[in-house]
Every structure is written in C-alpha cells, then in structure tokens.
Scaffold this motif. Structure first.
Motif, mmCIF file in Angstrom:
data_model
loop_
_atom_site.group_PDB
_atom_site.id
_atom_site.type_symbol
_atom_site.label_atom_id
_atom_site.label_comp_id
_atom_site.label_asym_id
_atom_site.label_seq_id
_atom_site.Cartn_x
_atom_site.Cartn_y
_atom_site.Cartn_z
ATOM 1 N N TRP A 11 0.849 -1.194 0.000
ATOM 2 C CA TRP A 11 0.000 0.000 0.000
ATOM 3 C C TRP A 11 0.876 1.232 0.000
ATOM 4 C CZ3 TRP A 11 -5.239 0.926 -0.125
ATOM 5 C CH2 TRP A 11 -6.050 -0.219 -0.145
ATOM 6 N N VAL A 12 0.413 2.251 -0.698
ATOM 7 C CA VAL A 12 1.066 3.551 -0.704
ATOM 8 C C VAL A 12 0.044 4.558 -0.192
ATOM 9 C CG1 VAL A 12 2.121 5.322 -2.150
ATOM 10 C CG2 VAL A 12 2.519 2.905 -2.656
ATOM 11 N N VAL A 13 0.387 5.206 0.921
ATOM 12 C CA VAL A 13 -0.515 6.181 1.530
ATOM 13 C C VAL A 13 0.076 7.568 1.273
ATOM 14 C CG1 VAL A 13 -1.583 6.966 3.663
ATOM 15 C CG2 VAL A 13 -1.234 4.503 3.266
ATOM 16 N N PHE A 14 -0.676 8.373 0.550
ATOM 17 C CA PHE A 14 -0.252 9.725 0.195
ATOM 18 C C PHE A 14 -0.707 10.676 1.303
ATOM 19 C CE2 PHE A 14 -1.198 13.756 -2.110
ATOM 20 C CZ PHE A 14 0.095 14.065 -2.472
ATOM 21 N N LEU A 46 -4.201 10.325 3.051
ATOM 22 C CA LEU A 46 -4.173 10.612 4.481
ATOM 23 C C LEU A 46 -4.082 12.126 4.660
ATOM 24 C CD1 LEU A 46 -3.922 9.631 7.444
ATOM 25 C CD2 LEU A 46 -1.447 9.544 7.064
ATOM 26 N N ASP A 47 -5.193 12.742 5.054
ATOM 27 C CA ASP A 47 -5.236 14.193 5.247
ATOM 28 C C ASP A 47 -4.830 14.516 6.678
ATOM 29 O OD1 ASP A 47 -5.706 16.890 5.322
ATOM 30 O OD2 ASP A 47 -7.746 16.764 4.526
ATOM 31 N N LEU A 68 3.753 7.146 2.733
ATOM 32 C CA LEU A 68 4.018 6.055 3.666
ATOM 33 C C LEU A 68 3.771 4.783 2.871
ATOM 34 C CD1 LEU A 68 2.082 7.349 6.798
ATOM 35 C CD2 LEU A 68 4.541 7.509 6.354
ATOM 36 N N VAL A 69 4.746 3.909 2.819
ATOM 37 C CA VAL A 69 4.653 2.698 2.012
ATOM 38 C C VAL A 69 4.623 1.486 2.932
ATOM 39 C CG1 VAL A 69 5.756 1.325 0.201
ATOM 40 C CG2 VAL A 69 5.935 3.826 0.154
ATOM 41 N N GLY A 97 7.193 -0.962 6.814
ATOM 42 C CA GLY A 97 7.346 -0.216 5.570
ATOM 43 C C GLY A 97 8.434 0.829 5.593
ATOM 44 N N MET A 98 8.155 1.913 4.890
ATOM 45 C CA MET A 98 9.134 3.003 4.779
ATOM 46 C C MET A 98 8.415 4.301 4.425
ATOM 47 S SD MET A 98 10.813 2.113 1.122
ATOM 48 C CE MET A 98 10.243 3.039 -0.295
ATOM 49 N N ARG A 99 9.167 5.392 4.527
ATOM 50 C CA ARG A 99 8.653 6.715 4.154
ATOM 51 C C ARG A 99 9.372 7.214 2.909
ATOM 52 N NH1 ARG A 99 9.541 10.618 8.976
ATOM 53 N NH2 ARG A 99 11.661 10.020 8.508
#
Length: 107
Positions: A11-14, A46-47, A68-69, A97-99
C-alpha cells in the motif's frame, strides 16, 4: 487502516495537509501517485488536517506531501492489535514499511 493491515498487498498512503496545500495542486499529485502505482499497490490518502490523523500518524510525518509505504504481506501490520486509551497505536515503521519524503517524490 485495519483494511490495509489485513491486505496481503503493498500500500502507498499519500499524506498531505488540506489546510496548507492548495487543493488543485495536491489533487494532481495524488492522481499521479495513483496512476504510477496502478495494478502494483493499493493507494490511499491521508489528510493530516484532521486532528485524529495528526495524533496517530504525526510522528511519522516529516514533511508534506509525502508517502508512507506498507510492504506486502499479512504479517506486516501498521497498527498494534490493542487500543491504548481508546486510540490506535502504530507499530514501528521498520516493521512494516518506509517513508518517501517530499524531496524524493520527484525522483
């Protein structure tokens, strides 16, 4: 977040802040991220303008916008299983994960 934790996929969270970022500019970046990861990883937004998001994810956020990955696998959990004082507690990012910071988004 529980949906993401239970998923076997990456997942990639923007992460962005709608109070600070110009909506028209940030929207196109979010679309570009979704298109780049299409059929590779799930993509979420992600706000950080919401206080609950700041309380939960704030320590991970160094600059905005950023990613955020979450690595693939059901054994990678972003959230701890228990609630503390009625709130989610994050696992250490090195476990799941990672940033990708703002400066690295262009590359």
């Amino acid at each position: 977040m529980r949906y993401i934790d239970d998923s076997p996929y990456c997942w990639v969270v923007f992460a962005y802040d709608s109070d600070e970022d110009v909506e028209s500019e940030i929207y196109q970046v979010a679309v570009d991220v979704a298109e780049y990861f299409y059929e590779r990883c799930g993509v979420g937004l992600l706000d950080m303008a919401y206080p609950s998001n700041k309380a939960t994810f704030g320590y991970l956020i160094e600059d905005l916008p950023m990613l955020l990955v979450k690595h693939s696998g059901r054994d990678k959990h972003i959230l701890q299983k228990h609630l503390e004082r009625g709130s989610f507690i994050m696992e250490d990012i090195s476990k799941w994960g990672m940033r990708v910071l703002t400066d690295d988004l262009g590359t």
